[in-house]
Scaffold this active site. Structure first.
Site, PDB file in Angstrom:
ATOM      1  N   ARG A  62       0.816  -1.214   0.000  1.00  0.00           N
ATOM      2  CA  ARG A  62       0.000   0.000   0.000  1.00  0.00           C
ATOM      3  C   ARG A  62       0.852   1.267   0.000  1.00  0.00           C
ATOM      4  O   ARG A  62       0.424   2.305  -0.499  1.00  0.00           O
ATOM      5  CB  ARG A  62      -0.903   0.019   1.230  1.00  0.00           C
ATOM      6  CG  ARG A  62      -1.962  -1.072   1.250  1.00  0.00           C
ATOM      7  CD  ARG A  62      -2.920  -0.842   2.409  1.00  0.00           C
ATOM      8  NE  ARG A  62      -3.828  -1.954   2.587  1.00  0.00           N
ATOM      9  CZ  ARG A  62      -3.587  -3.006   3.369  1.00  0.00           C
ATOM     10  NH1 ARG A  62      -2.446  -3.062   4.040  1.00  0.00           N
ATOM     11  NH2 ARG A  62      -4.456  -3.983   3.480  1.00  0.00           N
ATOM     12  N   LYS A 169       2.370 -18.844   6.845  1.00  0.00           N
ATOM     13  CA  LYS A 169       1.446 -19.292   7.877  1.00  0.00           C
ATOM     14  C   LYS A 169       0.834 -18.061   8.555  1.00  0.00           C
ATOM     15  O   LYS A 169       1.408 -16.965   8.434  1.00  0.00           O
ATOM     16  CB  LYS A 169       2.160 -20.186   8.885  1.00  0.00           C
ATOM     17  CG  LYS A 169       3.048 -19.430   9.900  1.00  0.00           C
ATOM     18  CD  LYS A 169       3.563 -20.379  10.940  1.00  0.00           C
ATOM     19  CE  LYS A 169       4.322 -19.646  12.028  1.00  0.00           C
ATOM     20  NZ  LYS A 169       3.496 -18.962  13.011  1.00  0.00           N
ATOM     21  N   ASP A 198       6.915 -23.045   5.618  1.00  0.00           N
ATOM     22  CA  ASP A 198       7.162 -23.097   7.058  1.00  0.00           C
ATOM     23  C   ASP A 198       8.654 -22.848   7.241  1.00  0.00           C
ATOM     24  O   ASP A 198       9.476 -23.709   6.932  1.00  0.00           O
ATOM     25  CB  ASP A 198       6.776 -24.467   7.624  1.00  0.00           C
ATOM     26  CG  ASP A 198       6.948 -24.546   9.136  1.00  0.00           C
ATOM     27  OD1 ASP A 198       7.606 -23.647   9.707  1.00  0.00           O
ATOM     28  OD2 ASP A 198       6.432 -25.492   9.748  1.00  0.00           O
ATOM     29  N   HIS A 199       9.012 -21.659   7.721  1.00  0.00           N
ATOM     30  CA  HIS A 199      10.430 -21.290   7.729  1.00  0.00           C
ATOM     31  C   HIS A 199      11.265 -22.189   8.636  1.00  0.00           C
ATOM     32  O   HIS A 199      12.484 -22.236   8.512  1.00  0.00           O
ATOM     33  CB  HIS A 199      10.597 -19.817   8.130  1.00  0.00           C
ATOM     34  CG  HIS A 199      10.313 -19.541   9.577  1.00  0.00           C
ATOM     35  ND1 HIS A 199       9.070 -19.166  10.032  1.00  0.00           N
ATOM     36  CD2 HIS A 199      11.108 -19.589  10.663  1.00  0.00           C
ATOM     37  CE1 HIS A 199       9.110 -18.993  11.344  1.00  0.00           C
ATOM     38  NE2 HIS A 199      10.335 -19.231  11.751  1.00  0.00           N
ATOM     39  N   LYS A 203      15.755 -24.484   8.363  1.00  0.00           N
ATOM     40  CA  LYS A 203      16.861 -24.624   9.294  1.00  0.00           C
ATOM     41  C   LYS A 203      17.663 -25.890   8.979  1.00  0.00           C
ATOM     42  O   LYS A 203      17.109 -26.946   8.684  1.00  0.00           O
ATOM     43  CB  LYS A 203      16.349 -24.647  10.733  1.00  0.00           C
ATOM     44  CG  LYS A 203      15.707 -23.330  11.134  1.00  0.00           C
ATOM     45  CD  LYS A 203      15.298 -23.320  12.576  1.00  0.00           C
ATOM     46  CE  LYS A 203      14.650 -21.984  12.936  1.00  0.00           C
ATOM     47  NZ  LYS A 203      15.576 -20.858  12.782  1.00  0.00           N
ATOM     48  N   GLU A 237      10.655 -20.034  23.629  1.00  0.00           N
ATOM     49  CA  GLU A 237      11.048 -18.664  23.316  1.00  0.00           C
ATOM     50  C   GLU A 237      11.151 -17.871  24.610  1.00  0.00           C
ATOM     51  O   GLU A 237      10.321 -18.031  25.511  1.00  0.00           O
ATOM     52  CB  GLU A 237      10.025 -18.006  22.391  1.00  0.00           C
ATOM     53  CG  GLU A 237       9.888 -18.684  21.032  1.00  0.00           C
ATOM     54  CD  GLU A 237       8.836 -18.000  20.176  1.00  0.00           C
ATOM     55  OE1 GLU A 237       9.188 -17.069  19.438  1.00  0.00           O
ATOM     56  OE2 GLU A 237       7.666 -18.398  20.259  1.00  0.00           O
ATOM     57  N   ASP A 256      -0.512 -20.971  16.704  1.00  0.00           N
ATOM     58  CA  ASP A 256       0.690 -20.335  16.171  1.00  0.00           C
ATOM     59  C   ASP A 256       1.798 -21.345  15.865  1.00  0.00           C
ATOM     60  O   ASP A 256       2.565 -21.153  14.920  1.00  0.00           O
ATOM     61  CB  ASP A 256       1.202 -19.289  17.168  1.00  0.00           C
ATOM     62  CG  ASP A 256       2.278 -18.392  16.577  1.00  0.00           C
ATOM     63  OD1 ASP A 256       2.115 -17.943  15.429  1.00  0.00           O
ATOM     64  OD2 ASP A 256       3.283 -18.145  17.268  1.00  0.00           O
ATOM     65  N   HIS A 261       4.733 -25.783  12.622  1.00  0.00           N
ATOM     66  CA  HIS A 261       6.107 -26.099  13.009  1.00  0.00           C
ATOM     67  C   HIS A 261       6.224 -27.482  13.663  1.00  0.00           C
ATOM     68  O   HIS A 261       7.014 -28.324  13.241  1.00  0.00           O
ATOM     69  CB  HIS A 261       6.645 -25.069  14.002  1.00  0.00           C
ATOM     70  CG  HIS A 261       6.726 -23.678  13.460  1.00  0.00           C
ATOM     71  ND1 HIS A 261       6.861 -23.401  12.127  1.00  0.00           N
ATOM     72  CD2 HIS A 261       6.701 -22.476  14.084  1.00  0.00           C
ATOM     73  CE1 HIS A 261       6.911 -22.095  11.952  1.00  0.00           C
ATOM     74  NE2 HIS A 261       6.823 -21.516  13.112  1.00  0.00           N
ATOM     75  N   LYS A 361       5.872 -19.068  25.209  1.00  0.00           N
ATOM     76  CA  LYS A 361       6.512 -17.757  25.275  1.00  0.00           C
ATOM     77  C   LYS A 361       7.036 -17.515  26.685  1.00  0.00           C
ATOM     78  O   LYS A 361       6.548 -18.094  27.661  1.00  0.00           O
ATOM     79  CB  LYS A 361       5.489 -16.659  24.932  1.00  0.00           C
ATOM     80  CG  LYS A 361       4.942 -16.707  23.513  1.00  0.00           C
ATOM     81  CD  LYS A 361       5.911 -16.074  22.555  1.00  0.00           C
ATOM     82  CE  LYS A 361       5.292 -15.866  21.184  1.00  0.00           C
ATOM     83  NZ  LYS A 361       6.268 -15.318  20.227  1.00  0.00           N
TER      84      LYS A 361
END
Length: 513
Positions: A62, A169, A198-199, A203, A237, A256, A261, A361
């Site tokens: 945008r 995702k 899926d990043h 890895k 995390e 999430d 993952h 988290k």
């Protein structure tokens, strides 16, 4: 400007083959994902000679700016987000291949302008009419963007060129929405054109799971229920939700992390040997594992799953406010920031081997690892010695932040008395192979450019992952939590997560700093 020698000098050794001539179109080109991951990943591919010399980028967002302003912006961003030194000549070659189209994702005129820009880019950079579209957008735009691309003919393939779409995702919010999104995009695209990314699969250690399992004769024979006691998968995390409160409160830890993952990690860890490394051969075996996971009944959800929400505390050396005090989070939020569960895979290899999963988290460390715990050796030989118990062997696949593999085993401690000590044998990629600058997206982008979908999810895999998660969503919606927050930031989650595994006589493998 002439191309730098790095890309043109004959006789240079190449690792793999460069991607096909193509244009990468980034929807959401003004966003964080683009500046932090996608552009640095493309630059790394260029420096590794894995980009075609006939390559270009078109950004669409945008924000009102010209192509020149877009180049200036990414040139500033790369100084901050590059994973290694930036070669000025290579960057100059790379950035001149970047173009920009302003527009709203819902505006048909934006796609007409995009089409015109792609025709010009094809002519200027000889990209052969090959395009892949990266949807770095909010999930609500996935379907509408693909429909608009279909209307202007930008995803139509023929024998002269290919067209592909990478979708970020989350892919749906539950089973029904995932199925609906699959139906919507499959009206425009063939399945072979869809690359659900899926990043985590970018890895190195995740990719190495298959090589480790199937290339080593000492591990494959014992990778089954006869020798393995249980499997643990942890994705921890240290940070809280930071500035993502509004998004995260709609998602939560379960949506999430688990259907994407963690399901990918389970499938790679547990799958049968594929007949080859062709994309569908590998994904067929992954899909079988996901379909073999026993769905939990409502009663089992209460017994075999745990949810948590962090309160105030210290994590990663930093003060973390309670989740309900984070920006854009309601003060009475019932969203979980921690999930643990026990699953079973109903097949011959894994019968009666539990898979314990947890993610959260504001935990003590940032770490993702897979722990394979083997059955204890018989104690008979040691009955007349001071040895009181035998520690089971553990094989650990460390996925982040340090990538490597470790093996824990027992050895006799020096001295005249039979005593055993625990030894860890560690392998780290950086020590053996050096450090390659990486964002985690390089392999995935390159695979899309060459048409290798092995590390991308198929529709049936996505839906199978949601089949596992849906019973939890239903029960947790019907029975809201009464004790949130139930763990302090900087701890390993609620006590119930420890109870979940300890009632089976097992313990979580925690990795401290």
């Amino acid at each position: 400007m002439s191309q730098p020698a790095l890309l043109t000098e004959p006789g240079l050794t190449r690792i793999g083959r460069p991607g096909d001539p193509c244009v990468m179109v980034i929807f959401g080109a003004a966003g964080d994902l683009t500046r932090r991951k996608l552009i640095p990943a493309l630059y790394n591919l260029a420096s590794e000679q894995l980009l075609s010399r006939e390559f270009a980028v078109v950004g669409l967002a945008r924000a009102q700016m010209t192509s020149e302003q877009f180049r200036d912006t990414v040139s500033q961003d790369i100084k901050q987000f590059a994973t290694g030194p930036v070669d000025s000549d290579l960057w100059e070659w790379f950035v001149r291949r970047m173009h920009y189209v302003p527009g709203d994702f819902n505006d048909p005129a934006a796609y007409t302008r995009l089409n015109e820009m792609l025709l010009k880019v094809d002519k200027d950079h000889a990209t052969h009419g090959n395009y892949f579209f990266y949807l770095a957008t909010a999930p609500a735009y996935f379907g509408p963007v693909i429909e608009q691309l279909g209307k202007v003919g930008l995803v139509k393939e023929d024998e002269r060129h290919w067209r592909r779409v990478i979708i970020e995702k989350p892919f749906g919010r539950d089973l029904e929405s995932a199925k609906a999104l699959n139906r919507q995009i499959q009206q425009v695209l063939d399945e072979k054109q869809i690359y659900r990314i899926d990043h985590y699969l970018g890895k190195e250690t995740v990719q190495n799971i298959l090589a480790f399992r199937f290339a080593n004769g000492i591990f494959e024979p014992i990778w089954n229920r006869r020798y393995i006691d249980h499997v643990q998968i942890s994705v921890a995390e240290t940070v809280g939700v930071e500035q993502r409160g509004s998004y995260y409160d709609e998602s939560g830890a379960l949506r999430d992390m688990v259907p994407n993952h963690i399901m990918q990690l389970i499938s790679l860890t547990a799958m049968e040997p594929p007949i080859s490394f062709r994309a569908d051969a590998v994904r067929d075996e992954q899909a079988k594992i996901l379909h073999a996971i026993q769905p939990l009944s409502s009663e089992e959800v209460l017994l075999k799953t745990v949810r948590g929400q962090y309160g105030e505390g210290i994590s990663g050396g930093q003060h973390v406010p309670a989740y309900r005090s984070e920006t854009d989070v309601p003060p009475d939020s019932r969203t979980e920031t921690f999930v643990a569960m026990k699953l079973q895979i109903d097949n011959w290899r894994w019968a009666d081997v539990p898979f314990y999963l947890r993610t959260g988290k504001a935990l003590p460390v940032r770490a993702t690892h897979i722990v394979i715990q083997f059955r204890r050796a018989p104690f008979v030989l040691f009955r007349e010695t001071p040895v009181e118990n035998l520690t089971p062997n553990q094989l650990v696949l460390h996925i982040q932040p340090e990538e490597g593999i470790s093996l824990r085993f027992a050895a006799k401690t020096p001295g005249p008395v039979m005593r055993l000590g625990t030894v860890d044998m560690n392998f780290e990629y950086a020590d053996y192979f050096g450090v390659t600058p990486s964002t985690g997206y390089e392999r995935l982008l390159h695979d899309c450019m060459i048409g290798d979908a092995t590390l991308f999810q198929r529709a049936d895999m996505v839906e199978a992952g949601w089949c596992v998660v849906n019973p939890l969503l239903d029960v947790w919606k019907a029975l809201p939590p009464r004790n949130f927050p139930n763990y302090a930031a900087g701890t390993w989650g609620p006590k119930e997560a420890d109870d979940l595994i300890e009632k089976d006589g097992r313990h979580w493998r925690n990795f401290e700093k």
